[in-house]
Design a protein around this motif. Structure first.
Motif, PDB file in Angstrom:
ATOM      1  N   TYR A   1       0.833  -1.280  -0.195  1.00  0.00           N
ATOM      2  CA  TYR A   1      -0.002   0.071   0.108  1.00  0.00           C
ATOM      3  C   TYR A   1       0.728   1.384  -0.039  1.00  0.00           C
ATOM      4  CZ  TYR A   1      -2.962   3.605   2.099  1.00  0.00           C
ATOM      5  OH  TYR A   1      -3.682   4.795   2.305  1.00  0.00           O
ATOM      6  N   PHE A   2       1.812   1.372   0.952  1.00  0.00           N
ATOM      7  CA  PHE A   2       2.844   2.507   0.803  1.00  0.00           C
ATOM      8  C   PHE A   2       3.620   2.697  -0.500  1.00  0.00           C
ATOM      9  CE2 PHE A   2       3.692   2.210   5.878  1.00  0.00           C
ATOM     10  CZ  PHE A   2       2.256   2.780   6.189  1.00  0.00           C
ATOM     11  N   LYS A   3       3.917   1.431  -0.992  1.00  0.00           N
ATOM     12  CA  LYS A   3       4.711   1.649  -2.347  1.00  0.00           C
ATOM     13  C   LYS A   3       3.912   2.326  -3.451  1.00  0.00           C
ATOM     14  CE  LYS A   3       7.410  -1.235  -5.332  1.00  0.00           C
ATOM     15  NZ  LYS A   3       8.053  -2.769  -5.717  1.00  0.00           N
ATOM     16  N   ARG A   4       2.631   2.213  -3.273  1.00  0.00           N
ATOM     17  CA  ARG A   4       1.817   2.884  -4.504  1.00  0.00           C
ATOM     18  C   ARG A   4       1.263   4.075  -3.931  1.00  0.00           C
ATOM     19  NH1 ARG A   4      -2.543  -0.068  -4.666  1.00  0.00           N
ATOM     20  NH2 ARG A   4      -3.357   0.144  -6.765  1.00  0.00           N
ATOM     21  N   HIS A   5       1.039   4.282  -2.970  1.00  0.00           N
ATOM     22  CA  HIS A   5       0.357   5.574  -2.089  1.00  0.00           C
ATOM     23  C   HIS A   5       1.163   6.390  -1.125  1.00  0.00           C
ATOM     24  CE1 HIS A   5      -3.485   4.390  -4.121  1.00  0.00           C
ATOM     25  NE2 HIS A   5      -3.088   3.100  -3.735  1.00  0.00           N
ATOM     26  N   LYS A   6       2.109   5.840  -0.699  1.00  0.00           N
ATOM     27  CA  LYS A   6       2.782   6.888   0.388  1.00  0.00           C
ATOM     28  C   LYS A   6       4.390   6.373   0.337  1.00  0.00           C
ATOM     29  CE  LYS A   6      -1.430   7.418   2.720  1.00  0.00           C
ATOM     30  NZ  LYS A   6      -2.232   7.122   4.063  1.00  0.00           N
ATOM     31  N   PRO A   7       5.049   6.656  -0.674  1.00  0.00           N
ATOM     32  CA  PRO A   7       6.351   5.819  -0.925  1.00  0.00           C
ATOM     33  C   PRO A   7       7.441   6.644  -0.016  1.00  0.00           C
ATOM     34  CG  PRO A   7       5.694   7.440  -2.680  1.00  0.00           C
ATOM     35  CD  PRO A   7       4.550   7.147  -2.004  1.00  0.00           C
ATOM     36  N   ARG A   8       6.915   7.318   0.478  1.00  0.00           N
ATOM     37  CA  ARG A   8       8.209   7.989   1.737  1.00  0.00           C
ATOM     38  C   ARG A   8       7.952   7.530   2.814  1.00  0.00           C
ATOM     39  NH1 ARG A   8       8.353  13.073   2.836  1.00  0.00           N
ATOM     40  NH2 ARG A   8       6.284  13.439   2.330  1.00  0.00           N
ATOM     41  N   SER A   9       7.070   6.479   3.152  1.00  0.00           N
ATOM     42  CA  SER A   9       6.701   5.906   4.467  1.00  0.00           C
ATOM     43  C   SER A   9       7.500   4.578   4.697  1.00  0.00           C
ATOM     44  CB  SER A   9       5.206   5.463   4.334  1.00  0.00           C
ATOM     45  OG  SER A   9       4.365   6.660   4.181  1.00  0.00           O
ATOM     46  N   LYS A  10       7.419   4.352   5.853  1.00  0.00           N
ATOM     47  CA  LYS A  10       8.214   3.107   6.366  1.00  0.00           C
ATOM     48  C   LYS A  10       7.400   1.849   7.332  1.00  0.00           C
ATOM     49  CE  LYS A  10      12.534   4.450   5.208  1.00  0.00           C
ATOM     50  NZ  LYS A  10      12.572   4.394   3.520  1.00  0.00           N
ATOM     51  N   VAL A  11       7.490   0.780   6.959  1.00  0.00           N
ATOM     52  CA  VAL A  11       7.151  -0.340   7.756  1.00  0.00           C
ATOM     53  C   VAL A  11       8.453  -0.777   8.657  1.00  0.00           C
ATOM     54  CG1 VAL A  11       6.120  -2.617   7.757  1.00  0.00           C
ATOM     55  CG2 VAL A  11       5.595  -1.148   6.142  1.00  0.00           C
TER      56      VAL A  11
END
Lengths: 423, 82
Positions: free
Chosen positions: A205-215
């Motif tokens: 999800y992050f990669k497509r919509h919130k690419p600066r985020s971290k898991v």
């Protein structure tokens, strides 16, 4: 016998013919109450009707109006599936199989009187009781989580239901550049590969919509507890800059107001979305009934019948049990428990011997993206000498790599297991 | 009863009594020829028939167990009674 139950009897003819428990007589065999409509309990209820040839009076006690699946629920967090895709109604159990559905919470077992008390005060008598209450969370092992406000802020989302949708909303509301922290308890816990699949789905999800985020994963275990090489491959191929994995971090305290988690050696980490999986144990009703004989956490059972070693006439299934070696706490395995228990209870009520050598398998698919899948499989056979289920040597294994090829099988698995337990 | 219980383990993926959902990738087993089912189990276990998962599962069943389960599925109706 009315027309509906006559037709139902014909529908079950194949199973009937194979079941000596239902040979000639049509006399009732007894009354069985099942607690919990998950993978274990719903399967047990349906198969008690099938294996009993319709002669066992089966009541299923479940507070929720519909079944919501934990398997596939991580796809809801990723956004490729919706809650409706993992929700199945209970009504076919009543309509097609003659299970009596009681929408209530079961609160107490009186094993001596053979009765079950419901939250409304109603008391149900039984000849045999089947408890499949899933897991409960050991909040006493996670400081700071004792208020309703904390539990509404820092979610587990580990039993599907409303927390899955709520965690998805937290992820949607999180700004790009934020941090999602997932903490994993020491094994055993429900669904060994589930946390690592969740990391994949949130990262997808992050990669497509919130690419600066971290898991960021903080795991109390020494290493990834299931499908390790496959998850590492998926993380390296798809989520190299997104997922950080930290083994041997045991979360012990939460400050919900600041979404900060503290680990046992005093380190702290702050998240924008904090997802804490607390240590788990058998469902409260089983613990309160004195059935959690293994460390006060899990219920020891006879693997021929799933009867509790502590309470005659009470059977325990699924994630609540003290598992046999190499037996995962999975929905598929709970389904297998439910059938083994149903066959044994049908035999016991008919005064016939139980199957002395249960034999079943486990299949567990995990999604590493919206379309790539990995699996682990195993076959389990009863060992009369050791009196437990052992995995069959040389059988089972892992996917060679994450692949799109397995996705139709994973979705097919879900369709068929949901129909097998509820259809 | 033992064979019915063993076969029920397969139903988790292949549908109750081997009647899989028509649009699911996992194939139904109800009413299939017993010899054919047993041969698939042998070929999965030996690797003669490639698979994503059944080559691992099939290795957990000996010839007699597979033959009994195959015969049980062969005896099931592919369609449920109305």
């Amino acid at each position: 016998m009315n027309r509906r139950s006559l037709l139902k009897g014909l529908g079950a003819a194949g199973l009937l013919a194979a079941a000596p428990a239902v040979r000639a007589s049509q006399a009732p065999l007894g009354k069985v109450v099942v607690v919990g409509g998950g993978y274990g309990g719903a399967t047990a209820a349906k198969y008690l009707r099938l294996f009993g040839g319709g002669r066992i009076d089966v009541t299923l006690v479940e507070p929720n109006a519909e079944f919501v699946s934990c398997p596939l629920s991580n796809l809801v967090l990723g956004g490729s599936k919706a809650m409706a895709d993992i929700t199945v109604p209970y009504d076919a159990l009543a309509r097609r199989h003659g299970v009596r559905l009681v929408r209530a919470r079961a609160v107490a077992v009186d094993a001596g009187r053979r009765t079950l008390r419901l939250a409304g005060g109603q008391v149900l008598p039984y000849d045999r009781l089947v408890l499949s209450p899933g897991v409960d969370f050991m909040w006493d092992r996670m400081a700071g989580m004792d208020t309703p406000e904390a539990r509404a802020t820092v979610l587990h989302a580990w039993n599907a239901e409303h927390q899955t949708a709520a965690l998805r909303r937290q992820l949607e509301a999180m700004p790009d550049g934020g941090t999602f922290i997932l903490t994993i308890p020491a094994a055993p816990y429900r669904c060994p590969p589930g946390p690592y699949e969740r990391a994949c789905q949130v990262a997808w999800y992050f990669k497509r919509h919130k690419p600066r985020s971290k898991v960021r994963i903080f795991d109390a275990n020494q290493d990834i507890t299931s499908k390790g090489p496959l998850f590492r491959q998926a993380w390296a191929e798809h989520y190299a800059d997104l997922i950080e994995y930290n083994p041997q971090f045991n979360a012990v305290r939460v400050d919900a107001a600041t979404r900060t988690v503290e680990f046992e050696f005093g380190e702290t980490e702050r998240a924008d979305v904090l997802n804490v999986l607390p240590p788990m144990r058998a469902g409260a009703i089983a613990v309160d009934a004195g059935l959690a004989t293994a460390n006060g956490r899990w219920c020891e059972v006879d693997f021929l019948t799933f009867e509790s070693v502590a309470a005659p006439g009470v059977h325990v299934l699924g994630d609540s049990i003290q598992i046999a070696p190499a037996m995962p706490k999975s929905g598929h395995m709970a389904n297998q428990h439910g059938k083994t228990c149903a066959a044994a209870v049908a035999a016991l009520l008919a005064g016939e011997p139980v199957d002395p050598e249960p034999l079943y398998a486990n299949t567990c698919y995990s999604f590493t993206s919206d379309r790539e899948v990995v699996h682990v499989s195993s076959v389990h056979r009863y060992d009369p000498g050791k009196k437990t289920m052992l995995s069959v040597h040389g059988a089972g294994g892992l996917s060679p790599a994450p692949s799109e090829q397995e996705a139709p099988y994973a979705f097919g698995w879900a369709r068929n297991i949901w129909a097998d337990m509820l259809g | 009863m033992q064979t019915a219980a063993w076969a029920a383990a397969c139903a988790t993926c292949h549908g109750t009594a081997g009647r899989a959902a028509p649009d699911a990738a996992v194939p139904p087993l109800a009413g299939r020829d017993a010899g054919w089912i047993a041969a698939q189990m042998r070929d999965f276990a030996s690797g003669a028939r490639p698979a994503t998962i059944m080559h691992q599962i099939a290795k957990g069943y000996d010839e007699e167990q597979a033959a009994r389960i195959a015969a049980w599925f062969a005896a099931q109706s592919p369609q449920e009674a109305p």
